[in-house]
Scaffold this motif. Structure first.
Motif, PDB file in Angstrom:
ATOM      1  N   VAL A 136       0.862  -1.186   0.000  1.00  9.08           N
ATOM      2  CA  VAL A 136       0.000   0.000   0.000  1.00  9.08           C
ATOM      3  C   VAL A 136       0.894   1.231   0.000  1.00  9.08           C
ATOM      4  O   VAL A 136       1.766   1.379   0.851  1.00  9.08           O
ATOM      5  CB  VAL A 136      -0.927   0.026   1.229  1.00  9.08           C
ATOM      6  N   VAL A 137       0.659   2.116  -0.969  1.00 10.14           N
ATOM      7  CA  VAL A 137       1.428   3.353  -1.107  1.00 10.14           C
ATOM      8  C   VAL A 137       0.487   4.531  -0.877  1.00 10.14           C
ATOM      9  O   VAL A 137      -0.693   4.477  -1.247  1.00 10.14           O
ATOM     10  CB  VAL A 137       2.079   3.431  -2.503  1.00 10.14           C
ATOM     11  N   GLY A 138       0.996   5.606  -0.268  1.00  9.04           N
ATOM     12  CA  GLY A 138       0.156   6.755   0.053  1.00  9.04           C
ATOM     13  C   GLY A 138       0.556   8.023  -0.687  1.00  9.04           C
ATOM     14  O   GLY A 138       1.741   8.250  -0.942  1.00  9.04           O
ATOM     15  N   LEU A 139      -0.440   8.827  -1.016  1.00 15.29           N
ATOM     16  CA  LEU A 139      -0.217  10.162  -1.562  1.00 15.29           C
ATOM     17  C   LEU A 139      -1.232  11.090  -0.909  1.00 15.29           C
ATOM     18  O   LEU A 139      -2.394  11.151  -1.310  1.00 15.29           O
ATOM     19  CB  LEU A 139      -0.379  10.187  -3.085  1.00 15.29           C
ATOM     20  N   GLY A 140      -0.794  11.791   0.132  1.00 12.21           N
ATOM     21  CA  GLY A 140      -1.685  12.684   0.842  1.00 12.21           C
ATOM     22  C   GLY A 140      -1.768  14.052   0.202  1.00 12.21           C
ATOM     23  O   GLY A 140      -1.004  14.387  -0.712  1.00 12.21           O
ATOM     24  N   GLY A 141      -2.706  14.856   0.684  1.00 11.66           N
ATOM     25  CA  GLY A 141      -2.788  16.236   0.266  1.00 11.66           C
ATOM     26  C   GLY A 141      -3.626  16.474  -0.972  1.00 11.66           C
ATOM     27  O   GLY A 141      -4.271  15.571  -1.507  1.00 11.66           O
ATOM     28  N   VAL A 142      -3.575  17.740  -1.426  1.00 12.61           N
ATOM     29  CA  VAL A 142      -4.378  18.185  -2.563  1.00 12.61           C
ATOM     30  C   VAL A 142      -3.509  19.057  -3.466  1.00 12.61           C
ATOM     31  O   VAL A 142      -2.394  19.432  -3.116  1.00 12.61           O
ATOM     32  CB  VAL A 142      -5.613  18.991  -2.107  1.00 12.61           C
ATOM     33  N   LEU A 161       8.707  22.872  -7.887  1.00 13.52           N
ATOM     34  CA  LEU A 161       8.831  21.428  -8.097  1.00 13.52           C
ATOM     35  C   LEU A 161       8.966  20.681  -6.775  1.00 13.52           C
ATOM     36  O   LEU A 161       8.490  19.561  -6.628  1.00 13.52           O
ATOM     37  CB  LEU A 161      10.038  21.116  -8.987  1.00 13.52           C
ATOM     38  N   THR A 162       9.637  21.322  -5.820  1.00 15.86           N
ATOM     39  CA  THR A 162       9.938  20.667  -4.548  1.00 15.86           C
ATOM     40  C   THR A 162       9.625  21.603  -3.385  1.00 15.86           C
ATOM     41  O   THR A 162       9.503  22.826  -3.552  1.00 15.86           O
ATOM     42  CB  THR A 162      11.420  20.266  -4.461  1.00 15.86           C
ATOM     43  N   ASP A 199       6.593  14.457  -4.986  1.00 22.91           N
ATOM     44  CA  ASP A 199       5.871  13.366  -4.323  1.00 22.91           C
ATOM     45  C   ASP A 199       5.489  12.286  -5.327  1.00 22.91           C
ATOM     46  O   ASP A 199       5.649  11.087  -5.063  1.00 22.91           O
ATOM     47  CB  ASP A 199       4.612  13.900  -3.643  1.00 22.91           C
ATOM     48  N   ILE A 200       4.958  12.714  -6.470  1.00 21.02           N
ATOM     49  CA  ILE A 200       4.553  11.754  -7.490  1.00 21.02           C
ATOM     50  C   ILE A 200       5.766  11.051  -8.082  1.00 21.02           C
ATOM     51  O   ILE A 200       5.749   9.836  -8.314  1.00 21.02           O
ATOM     52  CB  ILE A 200       3.715  12.451  -8.579  1.00 21.02           C
ATOM     53  N   GLU A 201       6.842  11.792  -8.272  1.00 19.72           N
ATOM     54  CA  GLU A 201       8.061  11.168  -8.785  1.00 19.72           C
ATOM     55  C   GLU A 201       8.611  10.128  -7.819  1.00 19.72           C
ATOM     56  O   GLU A 201       9.144   9.098  -8.230  1.00 19.72           O
ATOM     57  CB  GLU A 201       9.106  12.235  -9.088  1.00 19.72           C
ATOM     58  N   LYS A 202       8.450  10.381  -6.531  1.00 14.38           N
ATOM     59  CA  LYS A 202       8.952   9.437  -5.533  1.00 14.38           C
ATOM     60  C   LYS A 202       8.211   8.108  -5.597  1.00 14.38           C
ATOM     61  O   LYS A 202       8.763   7.051  -5.255  1.00 14.38           O
ATOM     62  CB  LYS A 202       8.844  10.040  -4.134  1.00 14.38           C
ATOM     63  N   LEU A 203       6.953   8.138  -6.034  1.00 12.44           N
ATOM     64  CA  LEU A 203       6.173   6.910  -6.101  1.00 12.44           C
ATOM     65  C   LEU A 203       6.735   5.906  -7.101  1.00 12.44           C
ATOM     66  O   LEU A 203       6.414   4.719  -7.036  1.00 12.44           O
ATOM     67  CB  LEU A 203       4.716   7.232  -6.463  1.00 12.44           C
ATOM     68  N   GLN A 204       7.565   6.370  -8.018  1.00  7.92           N
ATOM     69  CA  GLN A 204       8.111   5.492  -9.041  1.00  7.92           C
ATOM     70  C   GLN A 204       8.993   4.387  -8.460  1.00  7.92           C
ATOM     71  O   GLN A 204       9.209   3.367  -9.109  1.00  7.92           O
ATOM     72  CB  GLN A 204       8.903   6.302 -10.062  1.00  7.92           C
ATOM     73  N   GLN A 205       9.474   4.587  -7.244  1.00  2.00           N
ATOM     74  CA  GLN A 205      10.349   3.570  -6.641  1.00  2.00           C
ATOM     75  C   GLN A 205       9.573   2.383  -6.077  1.00  2.00           C
ATOM     76  O   GLN A 205      10.174   1.384  -5.688  1.00  2.00           O
ATOM     77  CB  GLN A 205      11.189   4.195  -5.532  1.00  2.00           C
ATOM     78  N   PHE A 206       8.235   2.496  -6.032  1.00  2.00           N
ATOM     79  CA  PHE A 206       7.421   1.446  -5.442  1.00  2.00           C
ATOM     80  C   PHE A 206       6.680   0.656  -6.520  1.00  2.00           C
ATOM     81  O   PHE A 206       6.366   1.173  -7.582  1.00  2.00           O
ATOM     82  CB  PHE A 206       6.402   2.041  -4.469  1.00  2.00           C
ATOM     83  N   HIS A 207       6.379  -0.586  -6.185  1.00  2.00           N
ATOM     84  CA  HIS A 207       5.519  -1.431  -7.019  1.00  2.00           C
ATOM     85  C   HIS A 207       4.311  -1.787  -6.162  1.00  2.00           C
ATOM     86  O   HIS A 207       4.337  -2.744  -5.402  1.00  2.00           O
ATOM     87  CB  HIS A 207       6.261  -2.679  -7.477  1.00  2.00           C
ATOM     88  N   ALA A 242       2.611   5.632 -11.890  1.00  4.11           N
ATOM     89  CA  ALA A 242       3.992   5.718 -11.424  1.00  4.11           C
ATOM     90  C   ALA A 242       4.345   4.576 -10.482  1.00  4.11           C
ATOM     91  O   ALA A 242       5.456   4.038 -10.534  1.00  4.11           O
ATOM     92  CB  ALA A 242       4.226   7.063 -10.728  1.00  4.11           C
ATOM     93  N   CYS A 243       3.398   4.189  -9.617  1.00  2.00           N
ATOM     94  CA  CYS A 243       3.684   3.108  -8.662  1.00  2.00           C
ATOM     95  C   CYS A 243       3.044   1.788  -9.076  1.00  2.00           C
ATOM     96  O   CYS A 243       3.048   0.830  -8.307  1.00  2.00           O
ATOM     97  CB  CYS A 243       3.247   3.506  -7.253  1.00  2.00           C
ATOM     98  N   ARG A 244       2.448   1.759 -10.278  1.00  2.00           N
ATOM     99  CA  ARG A 244       1.885   0.536 -10.871  1.00  2.00           C
ATOM    100  C   ARG A 244       0.773  -0.076 -10.021  1.00  2.00           C
ATOM    101  O   ARG A 244       0.643  -1.296  -9.909  1.00  2.00           O
ATOM    102  CB  ARG A 244       3.008  -0.481 -11.134  1.00  2.00           C
ATOM    103  N   ALA A 245      -0.024   0.784  -9.416  1.00  2.00           N
ATOM    104  CA  ALA A 245      -1.109   0.315  -8.552  1.00  2.00           C
ATOM    105  C   ALA A 245      -2.218  -0.337  -9.375  1.00  2.00           C
ATOM    106  O   ALA A 245      -2.487   0.055 -10.514  1.00  2.00           O
ATOM    107  CB  ALA A 245      -1.678   1.480  -7.755  1.00  2.00           C
ATOM    108  N   LYS A 246      -2.876  -1.302  -8.762  1.00  3.82           N
ATOM    109  CA  LYS A 246      -4.022  -1.961  -9.378  1.00  3.82           C
ATOM    110  C   LYS A 246      -5.343  -1.404  -8.857  1.00  3.82           C
ATOM    111  O   LYS A 246      -6.394  -1.599  -9.462  1.00  3.82           O
ATOM    112  CB  LYS A 246      -3.964  -3.464  -9.102  1.00  3.82           C
ATOM    113  N   LEU A 247      -5.281  -0.731  -7.708  1.00  3.16           N
ATOM    114  CA  LEU A 247      -6.471  -0.161  -7.076  1.00  3.16           C
ATOM    115  C   LEU A 247      -6.102   1.172  -6.450  1.00  3.16           C
ATOM    116  O   LEU A 247      -5.061   1.288  -5.805  1.00  3.16           O
ATOM    117  CB  LEU A 247      -6.999  -1.112  -5.994  1.00  3.16           C
ATOM    118  N   VAL A 248      -6.972   2.170  -6.639  1.00  6.45           N
ATOM    119  CA  VAL A 248      -6.843   3.457  -5.966  1.00  6.45           C
ATOM    120  C   VAL A 248      -8.028   3.622  -5.024  1.00  6.45           C
ATOM    121  O   VAL A 248      -9.184   3.449  -5.436  1.00  6.45           O
ATOM    122  CB  VAL A 248      -6.811   4.631  -6.963  1.00  6.45           C
TER     123      VAL A 248
END
Length: 222
Positions: A95-101, A119-120, A150-158, A184-190
């Motif tokens: 499970v990977v998280g992306l908080g905020g808006v 960007l950062t 934040d979105i770029e960081k998700l690329q390290q996860f599967h 980016a994180c190859r999720a199957k469910l959001v």
């Protein structure tokens, strides 16, 4: 019955449905989707869950910065529970998280050119005068922002599951940038909150399933 993961839609101070669900069945973990509106530390609100040995994770929402105490009772309580831009594994599911808006101060995704001001967080802090900083860091009103980093960081996860506060484009008020986060994180469910609406959907042109949760709603994934 036990097992599985419980996802909890924006609590806004209402914890009884979550506590009841965890009494009735022992999940492998609990994931909270932001907008906690905490008048006391999160660990106190969910103490029976944590005391039962059930892992708790959270992402932040836009209302978690409405008051300094709400911010402190979330970020300042159990930082190890924060799932934003990181991952946890429960029952073999990643499970990977992306908080905020999407905060216009940082990233105006509705603008014609989807304007990115920063960007950062480091870029924004450098551009913020000391008089406008909060506790020496970013302004409080920017602490809910999604940054491109934040979105770029998700690329390290599967991931198997991506939890977000903002909605992907399956929702009428959602964003294709959240679609990109799922890719980016190859999720199957959001699984997302924010809009206080229960629904099932699919990210367009993909096979990524989406589950939106209403306010203080329990979703059990077994």
């Amino acid at each position: 019955m036990s097992g599985g993961i419980i996802f909890y839609g924006d609590p806004h101070g209402e914890w009884r449905p979550l506590l009841r669900a965890c009494r009735e069945e022992r999940p492998e973990a609990v994931v909270i989707l932001g907008d906690c509106d905490l008048d006391r530390p999160l660990s106190q609100e969910v103490a029976p869950i944590a005391e039962a040995g059930i892992p708790v994770r959270w992402i932040h929402g836009n209302h978690d910065i409405d008051r300094p105490e709400w911010h402190d009772n979330l970020w300042g309580d159990r930082p190890g529970w924060n799932l934003h831009a990181t991952a946890a594994t429960f029952g073999g599911r990643v499970v990977v998280g992306l908080g905020g808006v999407f905060n216009k101060m940082v990233w105006d995704v509705r603008a014609q050119d989807a304007q990115l001001s920063f960007l950062t967080r480091r870029d924004m802090l450098k551009a913020t005068p000391p008089s406008q900083r909060w506790r020496g860091g970013l302004p409080l009103r920017a602490r809910d922002a999604i940054f491109l980093e934040d979105i770029e960081k998700l690329q390290q996860f599967h991931a198997d599951i991506l939890v977000t506060h903002e909605a992907p484009s399956s929702h009428r008020h959602g964003y294709s940038d959240i679609d990109e986060a799922a890719k980016a994180c190859r999720a199957k469910l959001v699984v997302h909150g924010h809009h206080h609406e229960n629904y099932e959907g699919v990210i367009p042109d993909t096979d990524v399933q989406v589950r939106g949760l209403a306010r203080a709603t329990v979703f059990r994934l077994r």
